[in-house]
Design an enzyme around this catalytic site. Structure first.
Site, PDB file in Angstrom:
ATOM      1  N   MET A  36      34.345  47.568  32.103  1.00 21.77           N
ATOM      2  CA  MET A  36      33.082  48.402  31.607  1.00 21.77           C
ATOM      3  C   MET A  36      32.581  49.534  32.256  1.00 21.77           C
ATOM      4  SD  MET A  36      30.783  45.404  30.166  1.00 21.77           S
ATOM      5  CE  MET A  36      30.127  44.684  31.642  1.00 21.77           C
ATOM      6  N   HIS A  43      37.700  47.291  40.940  1.00 19.86           N
ATOM      7  CA  HIS A  43      38.489  47.788  39.609  1.00 19.86           C
ATOM      8  C   HIS A  43      39.859  48.411  40.271  1.00 19.86           C
ATOM      9  CE1 HIS A  43      34.350  48.142  37.996  1.00 19.86           C
ATOM     10  NE2 HIS A  43      34.829  47.102  37.083  1.00 19.86           N
ATOM     11  N   GLN A  67      28.991  41.342  24.187  1.00 13.42           N
ATOM     12  CA  GLN A  67      28.717  40.184  25.520  1.00 13.42           C
ATOM     13  C   GLN A  67      27.442  40.122  26.130  1.00 13.42           C
ATOM     14  OE1 GLN A  67      32.434  42.042  27.368  1.00 13.42           O
ATOM     15  NE2 GLN A  67      31.246  41.625  29.239  1.00 13.42           N
ATOM     16  N   ASP A 164      35.310  37.142  38.248  1.00  7.62           N
ATOM     17  CA  ASP A 164      34.880  36.543  37.096  1.00  7.62           C
ATOM     18  C   ASP A 164      35.579  35.431  36.543  1.00  7.62           C
ATOM     19  OD1 ASP A 164      32.694  38.632  35.698  1.00  7.62           O
ATOM     20  OD2 ASP A 164      34.140  39.698  36.931  1.00  7.62           O
TER      21      ASP A 164
HETATM   22  P1  AMP Z   1      33.636  44.747  34.670  1.00 16.42           P
HETATM   23  O1  AMP Z   1      33.977  46.296  34.512  1.00 16.42           O
HETATM   24  O2  AMP Z   1      32.842  44.303  35.555  1.00 16.42           O
HETATM   25  O3  AMP Z   1      33.673  44.030  33.307  1.00 16.42           O
HETATM   26  O4  AMP Z   1      35.016  44.228  35.367  1.00 16.42           O
HETATM   27  C1  AMP Z   1      36.384  44.720  34.822  1.00 16.42           C
HETATM   28  C2  AMP Z   1      37.354  43.740  35.786  1.00 16.42           C
HETATM   29  O5  AMP Z   1      37.150  44.153  36.830  1.00 16.42           O
HETATM   30  C3  AMP Z   1      37.086  42.329  35.454  1.00 16.42           C
HETATM   31  O6  AMP Z   1      38.453  41.842  35.285  1.00 16.42           O
HETATM   32  C4  AMP Z   1      36.471  41.943  36.591  1.00 16.42           C
HETATM   33  O7  AMP Z   1      36.980  40.615  37.077  1.00 16.42           O
HETATM   34  C5  AMP Z   1      37.298  42.754  37.556  1.00 16.42           C
HETATM   35  N1  AMP Z   1      36.290  43.003  38.811  1.00 16.42           N
HETATM   36  C6  AMP Z   1      35.107  43.205  38.846  1.00 16.42           C
HETATM   37  N2  AMP Z   1      34.525  43.305  40.155  1.00 16.42           N
HETATM   38  C7  AMP Z   1      35.692  42.829  40.898  1.00 16.42           C
HETATM   39  C8  AMP Z   1      35.995  42.822  42.386  1.00 16.42           C
HETATM   40  N3  AMP Z   1      34.932  42.929  43.298  1.00 16.42           N
HETATM   41  N4  AMP Z   1      36.951  42.309  42.666  1.00 16.42           N
HETATM   42  C9  AMP Z   1      38.248  42.182  41.756  1.00 16.42           C
HETATM   43  N5  AMP Z   1      37.995  42.271  40.627  1.00 16.42           N
HETATM   44  C10 AMP Z   1      36.899  42.803  40.179  1.00 16.42           C
END
Ligand code: AMP
Length: 300
Positions: A36, A43, A67, A164
Site C-alpha cells: 500500500m 517492504h 480492505q 501480516d
Molecule cells: P502493506 O504496505 O502494509 O500492505 O504491506 C505490504 C507487504 O509488506 C505485506 O506483505 C506486509 O506483510 C509486508 N510488510 C509490512 N511490514 C513489514 C515488516 N515490518 N517486515 C516484513 N514485511 C512487512
C-alpha cells in the site's frame, strides 16, 4: 516515456497486462510485491528477496479501500508515491504498478459495506477470528485485491511479510482453492532496533506511544519463552500477556492468542509448534505482530 531498463510507472491494468505479457513471451519469471506504499525497510526486504528469485519485479502500490472499514484510516493512510518510486528506482525494480481506485473498482466500496462488484470471499474459519473479528470484511478486501493483481500482473511468484500472518494464511488458502499458478513467498518481519515491527502506521504514534510500542514484541517473546519452557496453560498465558500489555500503557488489546501455525485454530495440548499473534491499540494506532515458536514435542 520510460527509457529501456529503467523503472516503469504503470497506471492502468491494460498497460500492466501488456508489459507482463511481453516479459512472459520472452520466458521471464515475474515476481509481484503487493504493497500500500509508504515504503520502509520491511517492504524493501520483500523487494530484495523478489529480485533474488525473479527476472522481473513489479511492486504494486495501491491503498485498497475494500480492505478498510468505516472509521478506519483509509483517508489518512500515508501516500508517498514520489519517495516510494525513488527508493524502488535505486533498488532496481522493473515496474511500479500504481493504479487509480476507479480503475480497480469502478464502483468504489469499503470493507463493511455490501460490495457492489464481485469479490473473493475467503473461508470463515480463517477470517472470523483474530484480525478478521475486529475488522469485518477486511480479508475479503485483501483476497479480492490480491486476486485482481494476480490477474493483471500474472506473476509466478508473490512476496508477502510474515508480519501480516493471518493475511498470508488467507492468501495461501486462496491460491490453493482457486488453483492460482503463483507461489507465495513469506519473508521475516523487519524490526526497529528496539524490536517494534516496522509499519507504515508507526508514524501515527506520538513520542510516548512510540516508547510503549516495543512492549508488544517483548510480550510475544515472553509468551514464546513460556511455551518453550513447557507451559501449556494457553488461556493463562494469553490473559497474563494481555494484562501486561494494558499495564504497559496499551489502551486496549484486540487479541493475544496462541494458535496452530497452519490453520490458525486454537493451540492444543499436544502441539509443539505455535504462532503467537497480537493486535493492540495505542491511542488511535492499531499495532499487530506475531512470532513463530517451536517447542519440544509433548511426551506421550
Ligand atoms: P502493506 O504496505 O502494509 O500492505 O504491506 C505490504 C507487504 O509488506 C505485506 O506483505 C506486509 O506483510 C509486508 N510488510 C509490512 N511490514 C513489514 C515488516 N515490518 N517486515 C516484513 N514485511 C512487512
Amino acid at each position: 516515456m520510460n527509457p529501456p531498463n529503467s523503472l516503469r510507472i504503470v497506471r492502468t491494468p491494460a498497460e500492466m497486462r501488456t508489459l507482463s505479457h511481453g516479459w512472459q513471451s520472452a520466458g521471464e519469471r515475474i515476481a509481484l510485491v503487493p504493497t500500500m506504499g509508504n515504503l520502509h525497510e520491511g517492504h524493501f526486504s520483500l523487494v530484495k528477496a523478489a529480485m533474488a528469485q525473479a527476472d522481473r519485479v513489479v511492486v504494486s502500490i495501491f491503498v485498497n479501500p475494500l480492505q478498510f472499514g468505516r472509521g478506519e484510516d483509509f483517508d489518512h493512510y500515508p501516500r508517498t508515491l514520489e519517495a516510494d518510486v525513488l527508493a524502488l528506482t535505486l533498488l532496481g525494480v522493473d515496474a511500479v504498478f500504481a493504479p487509480q481506485v476507479s480503475d480497480i473498482y469502478p464502483q468504489q466500496t469499503m470493507a463493511d459495506e455490501s460490495a457492489s462488484g464481485t469479490v473473493i470471499l475467503p473461508p470463515a474459519h480463517l477470517t472470523n477470528l483474530l484480525c478478521g473479528a475486529s475488522r469485518p470484511g477486511h480479508f475479503t478486501g485483501v483476497a479480492t485485491i490480491v486476486g485482481k493483481l494476480f490477474h493483471m500482473v500474472a506473476p509466478q511468484l508473490a512476496f508477502f511479510g510474515q508480519k501480516d500472518y493471518q493475511q498470508v494464511c488467507v492468501l495461501q488458502q486462496m491460491v490453493e482453492d482457486l488453483n492460482w499458478p503463483v507461489r507465495l513467498e513469506v519473508c521475516p518481519t523487519s524490526r526497529a532496533e528496539d524490536g517494534l515491527a516496522l509499519s507504515s502506521r508507526n508514524q501515527y504514534l506520538n513520542e510516548r506511544e512510540r516508547a510503549i510500542a516495543p512492549r508488544l514484541y517483548q510480550t510475544l517473546l515472553r509468551v514464546a519463552d513460556e511455551l518453550r519452557e513447557g507451559s501449556r496453560q494457553y488461556g493463562l498465558l494469553q490473559r497474563q500477556a494481555s494484562d501486561s500489555l494494558l499495564a504497559s500503557g496499551f489502551d486496549s488489546v484486540d487479541y493475544i492468542d496462541i494458535r496452530h501455525p497452519h490453520n490458525l485454530q486454537p493451540a492444543e495440548q499436544g502441539d509443539s509448534q505455535w504462532v503467537v499473534l497480537a493486535a493492540a491499540r495505542l491511542g488511535k494506532t492499531r499495532l499487530i505482530d506475531n512470532i513463530l515458536v517451536e517447542g519440544q514435542p509433548a511426551l506421550t
